[in-house]
Design an enzyme around this catalytic site. Structure first.
Site, PDB file in Angstrom:
ATOM      1  N   HIS A 189      31.664   5.313  52.519  1.00 26.31           N
ATOM      2  CA  HIS A 189      30.676   4.390  53.087  1.00 26.31           C
ATOM      3  C   HIS A 189      30.236   3.382  52.030  1.00 26.31           C
ATOM      4  O   HIS A 189      29.245   3.606  51.318  1.00 26.31           O
ATOM      5  CB  HIS A 189      29.474   5.173  53.620  1.00 26.31           C
ATOM      6  CG  HIS A 189      29.817   6.104  54.738  1.00 26.31           C
ATOM      7  ND1 HIS A 189      30.465   7.312  54.536  1.00 26.31           N
ATOM      8  CD2 HIS A 189      29.626   5.993  56.083  1.00 26.31           C
ATOM      9  CE1 HIS A 189      30.644   7.910  55.707  1.00 26.31           C
ATOM     10  NE2 HIS A 189      30.146   7.134  56.654  1.00 26.31           N
ATOM     11  N   HIS A 199      29.807  -0.612  56.935  1.00 30.54           N
ATOM     12  CA  HIS A 199      29.089   0.668  56.884  1.00 30.54           C
ATOM     13  C   HIS A 199      29.986   1.828  56.445  1.00 30.54           C
ATOM     14  O   HIS A 199      29.678   2.519  55.475  1.00 30.54           O
ATOM     15  CB  HIS A 199      28.491   0.991  58.256  1.00 30.54           C
ATOM     16  CG  HIS A 199      27.923   2.374  58.352  1.00 30.54           C
ATOM     17  ND1 HIS A 199      26.654   2.694  57.932  1.00 30.54           N
ATOM     18  CD2 HIS A 199      28.467   3.539  58.808  1.00 30.54           C
ATOM     19  CE1 HIS A 199      26.439   3.985  58.118  1.00 30.54           C
ATOM     20  NE2 HIS A 199      27.510   4.519  58.662  1.00 30.54           N
ATOM     21  N   GLU A 214       9.933  22.899  66.307  1.00 30.71           N
ATOM     22  CA  GLU A 214      10.929  23.885  65.887  1.00 30.71           C
ATOM     23  C   GLU A 214      11.992  23.307  64.954  1.00 30.71           C
ATOM     24  O   GLU A 214      12.378  23.934  63.972  1.00 30.71           O
ATOM     25  CB  GLU A 214      11.620  24.512  67.104  1.00 30.71           C
ATOM     26  CG  GLU A 214      10.787  25.555  67.834  1.00 30.71           C
ATOM     27  CD  GLU A 214       9.960  24.951  68.937  1.00 30.71           C
ATOM     28  OE1 GLU A 214       9.363  25.722  69.716  1.00 30.71           O
ATOM     29  OE2 GLU A 214       9.897  23.702  69.030  1.00 30.71           O
ATOM     30  N   HIS A 232      13.004  30.505  79.676  1.00 29.27           N
ATOM     31  CA  HIS A 232      12.504  31.268  78.539  1.00 29.27           C
ATOM     32  C   HIS A 232      13.287  32.566  78.304  1.00 29.27           C
ATOM     33  O   HIS A 232      13.011  33.276  77.338  1.00 29.27           O
ATOM     34  CB  HIS A 232      11.022  31.622  78.748  1.00 29.27           C
ATOM     35  CG  HIS A 232      10.091  30.468  78.511  1.00 29.27           C
ATOM     36  ND1 HIS A 232      10.241  29.253  79.129  1.00 29.27           N
ATOM     37  CD2 HIS A 232       8.993  30.352  77.708  1.00 29.27           C
ATOM     38  CE1 HIS A 232       9.273  28.435  78.733  1.00 29.27           C
ATOM     39  NE2 HIS A 232       8.506  29.070  77.871  1.00 29.27           N
TER      40      HIS A 232
END
Length: 650
Positions: A25, A255, A402, A463
């Protein structure tokens, strides 16, 4: 020291690596070279000969695709890298892999590549410094720096982590934003047009902007100002030009694709350094590394005097804690539980008691939950909360974050601590990228998951975990423990704390009996016999977690019908697979019908059984309803499992 010459050298080395590898890159390497040069030459408190120095500044290349730039800078700074290492960029078994990897390249403090992860990991490093400074009377005062780009800031994990960093006022954290407004596909205006400084200002950060990313003096001034800021982390936007000097500068075309020979030729003239043959670099390297050594040397010697005085005055426990930050530490936790009596209880409750006893004895053990401590039972009762005004607290309030939580504890593990993160097993999906990075970096992050079964019932399929255990077990170098009672919970933690590997411990919300036949010390083998046959062996049942007691009950019923069954508890499949062939065949002898009882996905269990019928598992999502009704609908209630095994044995 001539800043312009040094920056040109770093650019030249970066492009030479990419050109030699025909991969890499160049955009960030050319555009952000002044940022990394200024940071390492003028600010990073490092000793290239002493990477285990516990008070060194940390740097995280969150924009990990800029690895060639990082390696060139580390080489110029004097780290143990050679020209050959740079020439081996992106080659097999080299010190210079495609993205930075901790433990592979000297000077790399964290593995990065998946965008945003590095920012969140750095927040964990900053949390660690605050915690350690509180424990060692300010002895450790290092800072953590990050280089990030647009891609890092678009990923949600960075926003989660930076929000928490602002709340905690982590003034030891400085993020440098390589702001070039270009991503791989094109202009970032099409996907990322917000005012980033306002966003960070709203999160409680000190913000600043450097309008000319080529001006190392302005970059130096901005970093110096950030280092003086109290009560806020710092975010510095530095306006750069992607691929600076290339004929493709300012466009996405520079890039992630090596420059053409023609482009390199014209760039060579601008840099005034041979970019192909790695020449004319040695003297410049010596000059930059000597400058850093001189700048840091006096301060480090002064710190070492302070360190030795502190070491002579502190108690033995504190000395052990200090040494554990840089040396392998072994823990015998089983001795802590010899006088402890556990009642039959929900495994999450039992685990909470075990964790509290561990926390009482090991200062490096701390962590938190994604706003679920009251459900996961992982709160450490005697240590308070990690917060502004009490950075010595052991309970980190991650909030409902999380993904960031996982990356943050990875940063803490990289800092020498033994951190944990906790949530429901179904939500482990949110942590998957961070768990993968923990496993790739080989750091001792521990993930505590509760509510491990469809038996949780009324909360329904969103869940109720099904595929998560198989998913976690599939991650290389990751150890998943599903203990069945207090003994196996103790054994799991004993193994976790004596194995510098990432681990998950998975626990039931259901009440489980403590069994006389389980053994903490056998957990380290991954699986072991908990019920041995008395006469001729008819079959073997493998079970984990709360299903182990069911397996024992079924074995007793079948024994009364003349069919002797061996029961094997397998708290950690990966550990069992690492045992000798002899041991594995002792536990699971060939030629006998073998069954698996685990109320989760069948995936991964087929290697132990004759065919799919022998696995008492789930190939569908759960249902919302009473636990008993859910199990009956899935045909996984106790009676149905017993009858299925009996029928297959006959």
């Amino acid at each position: 020291m001539n800043d312009e010459k040094m920056i040109s050298a770093i650019r030249a080395l970066s492009i030479a690596q990419i050109s030699k590898a025909k991969s890499g890159h160049p955009g960030i390497a050319l555009g952000a070279a002044p940022i990394l040069y200024t940071l390492y030459s003028k600010h990073m408190n490092i000793d290239v000969k002493d990477e285990k120095w516990i008070n060194k500044d940390r740097f995280v290349m969150s924009a990990g695709h800029g690895s060639a730039l990082l390696y060139a800078t580390l080489y110029m700074a004097g780290f143990d890298l050679s020209i050959k290492d740079l020439k081996d960029f992106r080659q097999i078994d080299s010190k210079t892999p495609g993205h930075p990897e901790v433990g592979v390249t000297p000077g790399v403090d964290a593995s990065t590549g998946p965008l945003g992860q590095g920012v969140a990991t750095a927040v964990g490093m900053a949390i660690s410094q605050k915690y350690l400074a509180s424990k060692f009377n300010g002895l450790l005062d290092y800072k953590t720096y990050v280089l990030c780009g647009e891609g890092d800031l678009m990923e949600g994990v960075s926003y989660e982590a930076c929000s928490l960093a602002g709340t905690l006022k982590l003034d030891n954290l400085i993020v440098l934003y390589d702001s070039n407004k270009v991503t791989l596909d094109g202009s970032s205006k099409k996907s990322f047009n917000e005012d980033v400084l306002k966003r960070f200002d709203a999160m409680g950060w000190h913000t600043d902007v450097v309008l000319d990313g080529e001006n190392s003096v302005l970059i130096d001034m901005a970093i110096s100002k950030a280092k003086r800021i109290i009560d806020k982390p710092s975010f510095i936007e530095i306006k750069t030009t992607i691929g600076k000097g290339s004929v493709l500068q300012g466009t996405n075309k520079v890039h992630g694709k090596p420059l053409t020979k023609e482009d390199i030729r014209q760039l060579k003239g601008k840099l005034k350094i041979d970019t192909d043959l790695f020449k004319n670099i040695t003297n410049l390297r010596r000059e930059m590394s000597d400058f850093i050594k001189t700048r840091v040397g006096y301060d480090k010697k002064r710190w070492e005097v302070k360190y030795n005085a502190y070491l002579n005055s502190c108690d033995d426990d504190t000395k052990r804690f200090l040494s554990s930050l840089t040396e392998d530490k072994r823990y015998d936790i089983t001795k802590l539980f010899k006088e402890v009596i556990f009642d039959d209880d929900e495994l999450r409750n039992t685990n909470g008691k075990v964790m509290n006893i561990i926390a009482d004895n090991y200062p490096s053990f701390l962590g938190g939950c994604a706003d679920l401590c009251s459900s996961c039972k992982t709160y450490l009762n005697n240590f308070g909360d990690f917060e502004v005004g009490n950075y010595g607290g052991k309970n980190i309030w991650f909030g409902v974050r999380e993904h960031a939580m996982g990356a943050i504890i990875n940063g803490m593990a990289l800092s020498g601590l033994r951190p944990f993160a906790s949530t429901f097993l179904a939500f482990s999906d949110y942590l998957k990228p961070s768990i993968r990075m923990a496993s790739l970096m080989n750091v001792p992050s521990t993930f505590v998951f509760t509510h491990d079964s469809v038996i949780i019932g009324e909360d329904g399929p969103t869940h109720q975990p099904v595929e998560q255990l198989a998913h976690l077990r599939s991650i290389p170098n990751h150890y998943v423990y599903r203990p069945c009672d207090a003994n196996e919970i103790i054994g799991s933690w004993q193994t976790i704390l004596n194995n510098d590997k990432p681990s998950s411990i998975v626990l039931s919300r259901s009440k489980c009996p403590n069994l006389d036949c389980t053994d903490p010390l056998s957990v380290k083998k991954g699986a072991y016999i908990i019920r041995k046959e008395n006469k001729r062996l008819f079959g073997i049942i493998i079970a984990t977690g709360q299903e182990v007691s069911l397996a024992l009950s079924i074995a007793e019923k079948l024994s009364k019908k003349g069919m002797e069954i061996r029961v094997v508890s397998m708290p950690c499949m990966r550990l069992f697979e690492e045992q000798s062939k002899t041991y594995k065949e002792e536990v699971l002898p060939i030629g006998y019908k073998t069954f698996v009882i685990e109320r989760a996905s069948k995936f991964g269990w087929h290697k132990y059984v004759y065919n799919d019928k022998y696995i008492m598992g789930i190939d569908e999502f759960g249902y919302s309803g009473k636990s008993k009704d859910v199990l009956e609908k899935l045909k996984l209630d106790d009676d149905t499992i017993y009858k299925r095994i009996e029928k297959l044995l006959k």
